[in-house]
Design an enzyme around this catalytic site. Sequence first.
Site, PDB file in Angstrom:
ATOM      1  N   TYR A 208      -1.900  -0.348  10.446  1.00  0.00           N
ATOM      2  CA  TYR A 208      -1.851  -0.533   8.891  1.00  0.00           C
ATOM      3  C   TYR A 208      -0.874  -0.459   8.402  1.00  0.00           C
ATOM      4  O   TYR A 208      -0.040  -0.926   7.392  1.00  0.00           O
ATOM      5  CB  TYR A 208      -3.273   0.012   8.406  1.00  0.00           C
ATOM      6  CG  TYR A 208      -3.598  -0.706   7.070  1.00  0.00           C
ATOM      7  CD1 TYR A 208      -3.761  -1.818   6.553  1.00  0.00           C
ATOM      8  CD2 TYR A 208      -3.858   0.600   6.029  1.00  0.00           C
ATOM      9  CE1 TYR A 208      -4.095  -2.122   5.255  1.00  0.00           C
ATOM     10  CE2 TYR A 208      -4.290   0.317   4.668  1.00  0.00           C
ATOM     11  CZ  TYR A 208      -4.339  -1.117   4.519  1.00  0.00           C
ATOM     12  OH  TYR A 208      -4.836  -1.632   3.006  1.00  0.00           O
TER      13      TYR A 208
ATOM     14  N   SER B  70       0.751  -1.155   0.043  1.00  0.00           N
ATOM     15  CA  SER B  70       0.021   0.017   0.030  1.00  0.00           C
ATOM     16  C   SER B  70       0.870   1.119   0.194  1.00  0.00           C
ATOM     17  O   SER B  70       1.996   1.307   0.164  1.00  0.00           O
ATOM     18  CB  SER B  70      -0.879   0.163   1.170  1.00  0.00           C
ATOM     19  OG  SER B  70      -1.716   1.078   1.464  1.00  0.00           O
TER      20      SER B  70
HETATM   21  P1  NAD Z   1     -11.908  -5.745   0.581  1.00  0.00           P
HETATM   22  O1  NAD Z   1     -12.565  -5.733   2.251  1.00  0.00           O
HETATM   23  O2  NAD Z   1     -13.112  -5.480  -0.492  1.00  0.00           O
HETATM   24  O3  NAD Z   1     -11.452  -7.373   0.551  1.00  0.00           O
HETATM   25  C1  NAD Z   1     -10.942  -8.157   1.519  1.00  0.00           C
HETATM   26  C2  NAD Z   1     -11.553  -9.436   1.556  1.00  0.00           C
HETATM   27  O4  NAD Z   1     -10.426 -10.181   2.263  1.00  0.00           O
HETATM   28  C3  NAD Z   1     -12.949  -9.699   2.072  1.00  0.00           C
HETATM   29  O5  NAD Z   1     -13.679 -10.392   1.141  1.00  0.00           O
HETATM   30  C4  NAD Z   1     -12.697 -10.343   3.284  1.00  0.00           C
HETATM   31  O6  NAD Z   1     -13.875 -11.223   3.656  1.00  0.00           O
HETATM   32  C5  NAD Z   1     -11.347 -10.997   3.126  1.00  0.00           C
HETATM   33  N1  NAD Z   1     -10.666 -11.529   4.549  1.00  0.00           N
HETATM   34  C6  NAD Z   1     -10.921 -10.766   5.637  1.00  0.00           C
HETATM   35  N2  NAD Z   1     -10.279 -11.468   6.508  1.00  0.00           N
HETATM   36  C7  NAD Z   1      -9.834 -12.815   5.922  1.00  0.00           C
HETATM   37  C8  NAD Z   1      -9.355 -13.811   6.483  1.00  0.00           C
HETATM   38  N3  NAD Z   1      -8.963 -13.917   7.774  1.00  0.00           N
HETATM   39  N4  NAD Z   1      -9.285 -14.805   5.883  1.00  0.00           N
HETATM   40  C9  NAD Z   1      -9.623 -14.862   4.439  1.00  0.00           C
HETATM   41  N5  NAD Z   1     -10.303 -13.829   3.789  1.00  0.00           N
HETATM   42  C10 NAD Z   1     -10.249 -12.797   4.669  1.00  0.00           C
HETATM   43  O7  NAD Z   1     -10.661  -5.152   0.624  1.00  0.00           O
HETATM   44  P2  NAD Z   1     -10.107  -4.473  -0.606  1.00  0.00           P
HETATM   45  O8  NAD Z   1     -10.053  -3.151  -0.617  1.00  0.00           O
HETATM   46  O9  NAD Z   1     -10.475  -5.098  -2.066  1.00  0.00           O
HETATM   47  O10 NAD Z   1      -8.394  -4.619  -0.425  1.00  0.00           O
HETATM   48  C11 NAD Z   1      -7.802  -5.909  -0.910  1.00  0.00           C
HETATM   49  C12 NAD Z   1      -6.462  -5.741  -0.439  1.00  0.00           C
HETATM   50  O11 NAD Z   1      -5.744  -4.349  -1.177  1.00  0.00           O
HETATM   51  C13 NAD Z   1      -6.085  -5.572   1.112  1.00  0.00           C
HETATM   52  O12 NAD Z   1      -4.801  -6.323   1.357  1.00  0.00           O
HETATM   53  C14 NAD Z   1      -5.928  -4.059   1.196  1.00  0.00           C
HETATM   54  O13 NAD Z   1      -5.115  -3.895   2.412  1.00  0.00           O
HETATM   55  C15 NAD Z   1      -5.392  -3.573  -0.228  1.00  0.00           C
HETATM   56  N6  NAD Z   1      -5.199  -2.342  -0.371  1.00  0.00           N
HETATM   57  C16 NAD Z   1      -6.561  -1.865  -0.681  1.00  0.00           C
HETATM   58  C17 NAD Z   1      -6.400  -0.509  -0.899  1.00  0.00           C
HETATM   59  C18 NAD Z   1      -7.810   0.289  -1.221  1.00  0.00           C
HETATM   60  O14 NAD Z   1      -7.593   1.488  -1.529  1.00  0.00           O
HETATM   61  N7  NAD Z   1      -8.881  -0.267  -1.369  1.00  0.00           N
HETATM   62  C19 NAD Z   1      -5.389   0.424  -1.050  1.00  0.00           C
HETATM   63  C20 NAD Z   1      -3.979  -0.345  -0.884  1.00  0.00           C
HETATM   64  C21 NAD Z   1      -3.981  -1.735  -0.545  1.00  0.00           C
END
Ligand code: NAD
Length: 281
Positions: A178, A165
């Site tokens: 985070y 990130s």
């Molecule tokens: P999201 O919340 O839509 O998806 C995360 C998924 O992980 C969910 O479906 C959830 O059920 C699953 N999950 C949570 N805990 C779990 C566990 N213990 N075991 C298995 N599955 C589990 O999130 P997103 O925004 O699509 O993010 C995906 C990745 O990208 C994450 O690692 C997040 O930190 C990273 N990220 C997101 C952003 C953003 O702007 N959204 C930016 C940088 C990084």
Amino acid sequence: MNKPTQSLKGKVAVVTGGGGVLCGVLAKALASEGAMIAILDLNLEKAEEVAESLRNEGANAIGVKANVLQKESLLAAHSEVNEKLGTCDILINGAGGNHPMGTTAKPFLEEGDLDQEDLKTFFDLDPEGIKFVFDLNFIGSLLPTQVFARDMVGKPGCSVINVSSMNAFTPLTKIPAYSGAKAAISNFTQWLAVHFSKMGIRVNALAPGFFLTEQNRTLLTNEDGTLTARGNQVIDHTPLGRFGKPEDLNTTLLWLVGEGSSFVTGIVVPIDGGFSAYSGV
Ligand code: NAD
């Protein structure tokens, strides 16, 4: 749009957190290149939903319930994937996120803050909340790699993709857990790339900038869709002047798992509209 080349035909891709917003789209990109997909998620319903949408587009995809924090659960998922699709060639460690318990109420500690009982400052952060965030992001990438990357030993063309990130480069205000956890992911990506190098397993990471998803929607936008103060700050610090769309990650992902990047390992690629390059002045 370029016609998919089916460059991943015959490969098995495991996507943790694949029921979520970003990883659901990444899974679709891998499927569009012919990969077989296992969507692993704590939420089986969401995993099934994504897998079904991929099957409707002609892919071979399964939804599997798995907790990235429990090795037993991952071992059971591993058996199911091996049995239904085959051994793993590509692992996307996508499950991750933040928790309000690891978040301060304000970006800066200011005069008088400690007199306000209801204000959560740095001094009130609950170690359990901090541990939750570290575990979900770091242990939640390490354990699936222990379980699925074993399949990659002795098999050509395999790779692991972690999800870092912006806050790994410079921490964002309010979210120390985070930020630290994602910095650990970037560091682990380099460590693992070196450790696996003699086996030919490449390890790289995506570092998405700001993508409007369910996790951050209320932080960045108001109910009427206008930007919050933090949302405005993000856009002001993003030279390309917009939030990312999940599809913005696709070509980088396909490059990193494909033959075109066969001499690339241990890198963390920002996909951020220039956020990490801009000092704000
Ligand atoms: P999201 O919340 O839509 O998806 C995360 C998924 O992980 C969910 O479906 C959830 O059920 C699953 N999950 C949570 N805990 C779990 C566990 N213990 N075991 C298995 N599955 C589990 O999130 P997103 O925004 O699509 O993010 C995906 C990745 O990208 C994450 O690692 C997040 O930190 C990273 N990220 C997101 C952003 C953003 O702007 N959204 C930016 C940088 C990084």
